[in-house]
Design a protein around this motif. Structure first.
Motif, PDB file in Angstrom:
ATOM      1  N   ALA A   7      -8.626   7.969   9.394  1.00  0.00           N
ATOM      2  CA  ALA A   7      -8.941   6.572   9.697  1.00  0.00           C
ATOM      3  C   ALA A   7     -10.420   6.451  10.034  1.00  0.00           C
ATOM      4  O   ALA A   7     -10.893   7.056  11.005  1.00  0.00           O
ATOM      5  N   LEU A  16      -2.720  -0.643   9.084  1.00  0.00           N
ATOM      6  CA  LEU A  16      -2.375   0.047   7.843  1.00  0.00           C
ATOM      7  C   LEU A  16      -2.306   1.553   8.059  1.00  0.00           C
ATOM      8  O   LEU A  16      -1.322   2.203   7.699  1.00  0.00           O
ATOM      9  N   GLY A  17      -3.351   2.127   8.643  1.00  0.00           N
ATOM     10  CA  GLY A  17      -3.451   3.580   8.744  1.00  0.00           C
ATOM     11  C   GLY A  17      -2.350   4.233   9.555  1.00  0.00           C
ATOM     12  O   GLY A  17      -1.795   5.270   9.158  1.00  0.00           O
ATOM     13  N   ILE A  55      -5.276  10.643   2.931  1.00  0.00           N
ATOM     14  CA  ILE A  55      -5.394   9.212   2.650  1.00  0.00           C
ATOM     15  C   ILE A  55      -6.488   8.673   3.562  1.00  0.00           C
ATOM     16  O   ILE A  55      -6.311   8.623   4.783  1.00  0.00           O
ATOM     17  N   VAL A  77      -3.649  11.023   7.285  1.00  0.00           N
ATOM     18  CA  VAL A  77      -4.522   9.858   7.188  1.00  0.00           C
ATOM     19  C   VAL A  77      -5.800  10.130   7.965  1.00  0.00           C
ATOM     20  O   VAL A  77      -5.754  10.598   9.113  1.00  0.00           O
ATOM     21  N   PHE A 103       0.833  -1.208   0.000  1.00  0.00           N
ATOM     22  CA  PHE A 103       0.000   0.000   0.000  1.00  0.00           C
ATOM     23  C   PHE A 103       0.867   1.259   0.000  1.00  0.00           C
ATOM     24  O   PHE A 103       0.595   2.212  -0.740  1.00  0.00           O
ATOM     25  N   HIS A 104       1.904   1.275   0.828  1.00  0.00           N
ATOM     26  CA  HIS A 104       2.780   2.449   0.887  1.00  0.00           C
ATOM     27  C   HIS A 104       3.448   2.695  -0.458  1.00  0.00           C
ATOM     28  O   HIS A 104       3.574   3.843  -0.908  1.00  0.00           O
ATOM     29  N   ASP A 154      -8.338   5.813   5.150  1.00  0.00           N
ATOM     30  CA  ASP A 154      -8.241   4.381   5.434  1.00  0.00           C
ATOM     31  C   ASP A 154      -9.647   3.904   5.795  1.00  0.00           C
ATOM     32  O   ASP A 154     -10.104   4.076   6.933  1.00  0.00           O
ATOM     33  N   VAL A 208      -7.757   4.076   0.647  1.00  0.00           N
ATOM     34  CA  VAL A 208      -7.157   2.752   0.813  1.00  0.00           C
ATOM     35  C   VAL A 208      -8.067   1.926   1.706  1.00  0.00           C
ATOM     36  O   VAL A 208      -8.791   2.457   2.555  1.00  0.00           O
ATOM     37  N   SER A 209      -8.035   0.622   1.522  1.00  0.00           N
ATOM     38  CA  SER A 209      -8.854  -0.250   2.361  1.00  0.00           C
ATOM     39  C   SER A 209      -8.243  -1.648   2.371  1.00  0.00           C
ATOM     40  O   SER A 209      -8.075  -2.255   1.316  1.00  0.00           O
ATOM     41  N   CYS A 268     -10.626   0.947   8.919  1.00  0.00           N
ATOM     42  CA  CYS A 268      -9.231   0.929   9.387  1.00  0.00           C
ATOM     43  C   CYS A 268      -8.981  -0.063  10.506  1.00  0.00           C
ATOM     44  O   CYS A 268      -7.828  -0.440  10.742  1.00  0.00           O
ATOM     45  N   LEU A 283       0.840   4.162   7.412  1.00  0.00           N
ATOM     46  CA  LEU A 283       0.816   5.124   6.303  1.00  0.00           C
ATOM     47  C   LEU A 283       0.937   6.558   6.799  1.00  0.00           C
ATOM     48  O   LEU A 283       1.489   7.420   6.108  1.00  0.00           O
TER      49      LEU A 283
END
Length: 379
Positions: A154, A135-136, A125, A152, A101-102, A127, A204-205, A130, A139
């Motif tokens: 989230a 992930l969140g 971004i 981010v 993802f990054h 998420d 992103v997910s 989340c 990132l």
């Protein structure tokens, strides 16, 4: 007594034999359905120069850059920060997921900075789904190769998960880098209202169950943003959310159970794309309704169909899941003009682990998608 007689009328072995015959029939119908789609479809999707028959369409593994996890703050590491066992397969997969993802986010940011006619002052971004932030948080804390300001947002409907995320991040990330919002992913307007007016968006997910991944895609489409998704639990999307007359009940009653949170909201129907809709409509090889055919695909993509050997189950899973994920991507392409690509996260062999598909899409990002590097182990 009635329940006992149902199982023993013709003897245990006879009852098992009938169950085996029913299962064998379902497996045969599944194989016929998969074959009719795979050998009846030629796609020029995924940026291929020439259309390829679906049965020959290989999913490349993304060659993402490795992160030196020992040299960054422990809270940014899914293993140390996420309290996963060192050296565990789950922990190593989580690291590979964050790296993928990054890497893709970085590539999209680089392209936006290079080609944007009116670049925004920052990027949010989102998420979507989340959870506790594996992930969140990463990132939000990792650096990118350009000077653009990133934060981010989230988003999750689970307050407990958001509390865990905030506790993990509070010592290392400011509110300018990470913000949380407790919201249903179908509440697009509320989520987008949290994005600063001078920011563009990337959605992103990671492993948002069932229809939650489709909601994440819809969220991106709502604001013409790129998306990077890794869906899971496709069978959960088959649950239709309970309807109610008030907004209050919709957000408190309907979403109190996980199967409702991951069920399809009113704006999501399956199949998602005209392509798969047409394939299933015209397909008379299997005597089933359109809904029954898609239901079979989604269930096999999620859990396979027994009794089979593990390799047989994974092979059938991978074939069905490729169709389900292509259906999602083609919907974004057909209806919204998105450039799309289907890839796989490294160390996520579909015959071992079925939750490694990477769905990438966006407006006018074909060149970025074409140049994403691939590992040699195309599957």
């Amino acid at each position: 007594a009635g329940e006992q007689s149902r199982w023993t009328t013709n003897g245990t072995a006879g009852e098992q034999s009938r169950w085996q015959r029913r299962t064998e029939k379902r497996r045969q119908r599944t194989e016929e359905l998969l074959n009719s789609i795979e050998f009846g479809t030629s796609l020029s999707l995924l940026l291929e120069q020439q259309p390829q028959e679906l049965c020959n369409l290989k999913i490349p593994t993304l060659k993402s850059s490795a992160i030196d996890w020992d040299k960054i703050d422990a809270e940014l590491d899914p293993i140390r920060g996420g309290k996963l066992r060192e050296g565990s397969l789950r922990g190593l997969r989580k690291r590979a997921q964050v790296e993928a993802f990054h890497f893709v986010v970085s590539e999209i940011l680089n392209a936006q900075l290079q080609y944007a006619k009116n670049p925004q002052s920052g990027v949010t971004i989102i998420d979507a789904g989340c959870g506790a932030g594996n992930l969140g948080v990463s990132l939000a804390g990792l650096s990118y190769s350009n000077s653009i300001d990133t934060k981010v947002l989230a988003v999750d409907v689970n307050e407990h998960a958001l509390t865990r995320l905030s506790n993990r991040a509070e010592a290392i990330l400011s509110s300018e880098k990470l913000e949380t919002v407790c919201a249903d992913l179908a509440n697009y307007d509320l989520i987008l209202s949290k994005v600063p007016p001078n920011h563009s968006v990337i959605v992103v997910s990671l492993h948002a169950c069932g229809a939650a991944s489709d909601m994440a895609m819809n969220l991106a489409i709502r604001c013409n943003a790129p998306f990077i998704l890794c869906p899971c639990c496709t069978a959960k999307s088959l649950t239709k959310r309970l309807t109610s007359n008030t907004e209050e009940r919709r957000t408190t009653f309907d979403l109190s159970a996980s199967f409702q949170r991951s069920g399809a909201s009113a704006d999501i129907e399956y199949p998602r794309s005209k392509w798969l809709m047409g394939m299933l409509y015209k397909n008379d090889v299997v005597d089933m309704s359109l809904e029954e055919k898609y239901t079979l695909l989604a269930k096999v993509a999620d859990i396979g169909l027994g009794p089979q050997t593990m390799s047989q189950q994974r092979e059938q899973q991978a074939r069905a899941k490729k169709i389900v994920e292509l259906d999602r991507l083609l919907a974004a392409s057909e209806d919204h003009g998105y450039d799309v690509r289907l890839m796989r996260i490294k160390n996520h062999d579909p015959l071992v682990y079925s939750k490694g598909d990477l769905l990438i899409g966006g407006k006018d990002i074909a060149e970025t998608l074409i140049t994403l590097p691939e590992e040699d182990d195309i599957q």
